[in-house]
Design a protein around this motif. Structure first.
Motif, short mmCIF file in Angstrom:
data_model
loop_
_atom_site.label_atom_id
_atom_site.label_comp_id
_atom_site.label_asym_id
_atom_site.label_seq_id
_atom_site.Cartn_x
_atom_site.Cartn_y
_atom_site.Cartn_z
N TRP A 95 0.79 -1.23 0.00
CA TRP A 95 0.00 0.00 0.00
C TRP A 95 0.82 1.28 0.00
O TRP A 95 0.28 2.36 -0.07
CB TRP A 95 -0.95 0.03 1.19
N ALA A 96 2.14 1.21 0.06
CA ALA A 96 2.94 2.42 0.20
C ALA A 96 3.48 2.93 -1.13
O ALA A 96 3.78 2.16 -2.03
CB ALA A 96 4.10 2.17 1.15
N THR A 97 3.57 4.23 -1.23
CA THR A 97 4.25 4.91 -2.31
C THR A 97 5.46 5.60 -1.68
O THR A 97 5.37 6.09 -0.56
CB THR A 97 3.34 5.97 -2.96
N PHE A 98 6.58 5.64 -2.39
CA PHE A 98 7.79 6.22 -1.82
C PHE A 98 8.29 7.41 -2.61
O PHE A 98 8.18 7.46 -3.82
CB PHE A 98 8.91 5.17 -1.77
N ILE A 99 8.84 8.36 -1.87
CA ILE A 99 9.57 9.48 -2.45
C ILE A 99 10.99 9.36 -1.91
O ILE A 99 11.19 9.23 -0.70
CB ILE A 99 8.95 10.83 -2.05
N VAL A 100 11.96 9.37 -2.80
CA VAL A 100 13.36 9.30 -2.40
C VAL A 100 13.97 10.68 -2.64
O VAL A 100 13.88 11.22 -3.75
CB VAL A 100 14.13 8.23 -3.20
N GLN A 101 14.56 11.25 -1.61
CA GLN A 101 15.20 12.55 -1.72
C GLN A 101 16.71 12.35 -1.74
O GLN A 101 17.27 11.75 -0.82
CB GLN A 101 14.80 13.45 -0.55
N ALA A 102 17.33 12.85 -2.78
CA ALA A 102 18.78 12.74 -2.92
C ALA A 102 19.47 13.60 -1.88
O ALA A 102 18.94 14.63 -1.46
CB ALA A 102 19.21 13.15 -4.32
N PRO A 103 20.65 13.21 -1.48
CA PRO A 103 21.41 14.02 -0.53
C PRO A 103 22.03 15.22 -1.24
O PRO A 103 22.14 15.22 -2.46
CB PRO A 103 22.48 13.06 -0.04
N PRO A 104 22.46 16.22 -0.52
CA PRO A 104 22.22 16.39 0.91
C PRO A 104 20.83 16.95 1.16
O PRO A 104 20.32 17.71 0.35
CB PRO A 104 23.30 17.38 1.33
N ASN A 105 20.20 16.52 2.21
CA ASN A 105 18.90 17.08 2.59
C ASN A 105 18.86 17.28 4.10
O ASN A 105 19.55 16.59 4.84
CB ASN A 105 17.75 16.18 2.09
N THR A 106 18.07 18.22 4.53
CA THR A 106 18.04 18.59 5.95
C THR A 106 17.42 17.49 6.81
O THR A 106 17.75 17.37 7.98
CB THR A 106 17.27 19.90 6.16
N ARG A 107 16.51 16.69 6.26
CA ARG A 107 15.85 15.64 7.04
C ARG A 107 16.88 14.66 7.63
O ARG A 107 16.72 14.15 8.71
CB ARG A 107 14.83 14.90 6.18
N CYS A 108 17.95 14.42 6.87
CA CYS A 108 18.99 13.48 7.31
C CYS A 108 20.28 14.19 7.71
O CYS A 108 21.37 13.64 7.62
CB CYS A 108 19.26 12.45 6.21
N GLY A 109 20.16 15.42 8.12
CA GLY A 109 21.30 16.17 8.64
C GLY A 109 22.26 16.68 7.59
O GLY A 109 23.39 17.04 7.90
N GLY A 110 21.86 16.69 6.32
CA GLY A 110 22.72 17.21 5.27
C GLY A 110 23.87 16.30 4.90
O GLY A 110 24.79 16.70 4.19
N ASP A 111 23.84 15.06 5.34
CA ASP A 111 24.91 14.10 5.07
C ASP A 111 24.89 13.71 3.59
O ASP A 111 23.88 13.21 3.09
CB ASP A 111 24.72 12.86 5.94
N PRO A 112 25.99 13.89 2.85
CA PRO A 112 26.01 13.56 1.43
C PRO A 112 25.96 12.07 1.14
O PRO A 112 25.77 11.66 0.00
CB PRO A 112 27.32 14.18 0.94
#
Length: 136
Positions: A95-112
């Protein structure tokens, strides 16, 4: 003679209680993720609904930041730029749809080296779900 039988029974009861109590006092430790067989992927991860990394290939950790929002840290030194890699996420439910956000992003602390994964349910809201991620 009844005292020795009672004493023995009491000792057995205390020993049994102690043995049952040991796992409760020790708690449950998080097991290391198992190695994942993914011959055509440079990196892969199997992630539980709570963000725990269950199995991995060139992935050092995963975690849940909020309901339906996860981070997966890739540890493959041969991946020079994760934002240009092909990342695929598959739900372990239907039932899930996914969105993948490439790094760096603030959600994951900006880690590349970390990819953000957002899981969205049929009501169009973030929802926890287990998933498998591969990096090509």
């Amino acid at each position: 003679m009844s005292h020795s039988t009672t004493g023995r029974a009491r000792a057995i009861a205390l020993t049994a209680t102690a043995l049952v109590s040991v796992p409760l006092l020790a708690g449950t430790a998080a097991a290391d993720p198992i190695d994942m067989y993914a011959p055509h992927a440079r990196a892969a991860a199997k992630v539980a609904t709570n963000g725990t990394l269950l199995a991995q290939k060139n992935v050092s950790e995963s975690w849940r930041t909020a309901a339906g929002q996860y981070c997966v840290r890739v540890s493959d030194p041969d991946i020079d730029d994760l934002k240009d890699a092909a990342v695929h996420v598959t739900s372990n439910s239907n039932w899930a749809t996914f969105i993948v956000q490439a790094p760096p992003n603030t959600r994951c602390g900006g880690d590349p080296n970390t990819v953000s994964v957002l899981s969205i349910n049929t009501a169009n809201t973030y929802a926890d779900t287990a998933f498998t991620l591969t990096v090509q």
